[in-house]
Design a protein around this motif. Structure first.
Motif, short mmCIF file in Angstrom:
data_model
loop_
_atom_site.label_atom_id
_atom_site.label_comp_id
_atom_site.label_asym_id
_atom_site.label_seq_id
_atom_site.Cartn_x
_atom_site.Cartn_y
_atom_site.Cartn_z
N ARG A 232 0.81 -1.42 0.28
CA ARG A 232 0.09 0.11 -0.21
C ARG A 232 0.81 1.48 0.19
NH1 ARG A 232 -3.66 -1.68 4.97
NH2 ARG A 232 -1.55 -2.06 5.69
N VAL A 233 1.48 1.59 -0.94
CA VAL A 233 2.40 2.29 -0.76
C VAL A 233 2.15 2.74 -2.91
CG1 VAL A 233 3.87 1.80 0.77
CG2 VAL A 233 4.23 0.76 -1.62
N SER A 234 3.02 4.66 -2.68
CA SER A 234 2.88 4.97 -4.19
C SER A 234 3.76 3.57 -5.63
CB SER A 234 3.44 5.94 -4.42
OG SER A 234 4.65 5.91 -4.61
N GLU A 235 3.65 4.10 -6.59
CA GLU A 235 4.21 3.25 -8.04
C GLU A 235 5.04 3.85 -8.01
OE1 GLU A 235 2.49 0.93 -9.64
OE2 GLU A 235 0.70 0.69 -7.94
N ASP A 236 5.97 4.71 -7.46
CA ASP A 236 7.36 5.46 -7.35
C ASP A 236 7.66 4.34 -6.77
OD1 ASP A 236 9.36 7.45 -8.55
OD2 ASP A 236 8.92 8.01 -5.89
N LYS A 238 7.10 1.55 -4.95
CA LYS A 238 7.36 0.56 -5.55
C LYS A 238 8.49 -0.01 -6.52
CE LYS A 238 2.34 -0.49 -5.02
NZ LYS A 238 1.22 -1.39 -5.90
N GLY A 268 9.14 9.53 2.16
CA GLY A 268 9.39 8.77 1.37
C GLY A 268 11.53 7.92 0.58
#
Length: 387
Positions: A232-236, A238, A268
């Motif tokens: 459950r994190v951003s595509e960036d 990942k 981040g």
């Protein structure tokens, strides 16, 4: 390292495994489906891997003679966890085909060597100091600040061999306690992480590389409780996590599988915490949710076969079954949904905090999978399954 880019170990051959635990068991189950035979070496009779292998050599991990017996009947040798004896692996390297080699094993068995190696390839790790005395520890804490984490350089897992240092008054006790292990000590700056992530990556001797989807990991009492995929994190985030795993594989010349565990901070940033050069607990979700499981991928990689697809077929949450959960799981087996896949490891004795198996819960979303786990009421601490 000998050039083995064209050497293939084809189905029908025998794979020797140093270590007989649950990871070896699941490697053998995957490999047997592909047509391979297995021999394992482990000191515990009827070990989990021994139950699924064609033969088990009962011997300690540092037994060179037993390791040579393993080599005599194996076409390729792998290891299923990083605490097998690196010296034995080095001897085997000279006498048998060990594509993973002993170098990475030696690096990952020692937290000082591991952190140094990761830092040298340009990947962020928490700042650290090596300490050999209480005075060293006091200096380290002055430089790094508190809180900090002191760890034994070797041994320890699931939080063992660690001490979170919160105030200067506990330094003497902490040092005295961990120094009893008789190994070097390392102190790391505490990373105020928001989430823990991991990425499993594979590479074969031909140089083909494949990366599994990023897993979001939840620990309870320093033991992995849940792996949530998609994370459950951003595509960036990942993409950056998976790129870090690729860099580790390429720069450290990994053959086989490696798990790259990371901290994600609120701003981040990603910091690598640990490496594990073999299948990993946080990759168990792949057994039911990916085109290729991490265990089949490991076999493909060490045998120099083309790597399988790592595509995720369904959202999934993996939940560990510890000793205290085993009987409730068995008693409640009728309540498990049809999309929940149970995997038990065949361990003879169930102990509190001992990993006895896992369940992969597949669902249309990870929130639905988490809700299913909560409804089972087997893992009773509600804070463990926040959705």
């Amino acid at each position: 390292m000998t050039n083995t880019t064209n050497k293939q170990i084809k189905p029908g051959s025998t794979i020797g495994i140093l270590g007989g635990g649950q990871l070896g068991r699941m490697i053998a189950l995957a490999g047997r489906a592909m047509g391979y035979r297995f021999v394992t070496m482990d000191p515990t009779e009827d070990a989990p891997c021994g139950q699924t292998a064609d033969r088990q050599i009962v011997a300690n991990y540092d037994d060179v003679d037993a390791a040579m017996q393993l080599a005599a009947v194996s076409d390729v040798i792998s290891y299923e966890f990083e605490n097998v004896d690196a010296q034995v692996a080095e001897v085997l390297e000279s006498q048998a085909y060990v594509p993973q080699g002993s170098r990475l094993l030696r690096i990952t068995q020692n937290r000082i060597r591991e952190k140094t190696a990761i830092r040298e390839i340009g990947i962020p790790v928490a700042p650290f100091h090596v300490v050999a005395s209480l005075e060293d520890l006091q200096t380290a804490v002055r430089n790094l600040g508190l809180p900090a984490v002191m760890k034994t350089a070797t041994g320890g897992y699931d939080g063992k061999g660690q001490w979170v240092l919160k105030c200067e008054s506990e330094l003497a006790e902490a040092y005295e306690t961990l120094a009893k292990a008789g190994t070097e000590l390392i102190v790391e700056q505490f990373v105020p992480f928001q989430l823990e992530l991991s990425v499993i990556a594979a590479r074969n001797p031909a140089g083909e590389l494949a990366v599994f989807p990023t897993s979001e990991n939840v620990h309870q009492d320093n033991i992995l409780h849940l792996s949530i995929v998609p994370a459950r994190v951003s595509e960036d985030v990942k993409a950056r996590a998976e790129e870090i795993a690729r860099t580790v594989v390429e720069k450290l010349d990994v053959i086989g599988l490696i798990a790259v565990e990371m901290f994600l901070t609120a701003d981040g940033q990603l910091y690598v915490n640990e490496l594990a050069p073999r299948p990993h607990n946080s990759g168990h979700y792949t057994m039911d949710a990916c085109v290729t499981s991490q265990f089949e991928q490991h076999v493909r990689a060490v045998c120099n076969l083309p790597l399988g697809s790592t595509e995720l077929l369904s959202p999934v949450v993996m939940v560990n079954i510890l000793g205290e959960h085993l009987q409730p799981v068995l008693d409640g087996i009728d309540r498990l949904p049809s999309s929940a896949k149970l995997h038990l490891y065949g361990k003879a004795e169930s102990k509190v905090k001992r990993k006895m198996g896992h369940i992969n819960v597949l669902a249309p979303t990870v929130d639905e999978a988490l809700a299913t786990i909560e409804q089972l009421q087997i893992w009773t601490n509600k804070t463990e399954v926040q959705s």
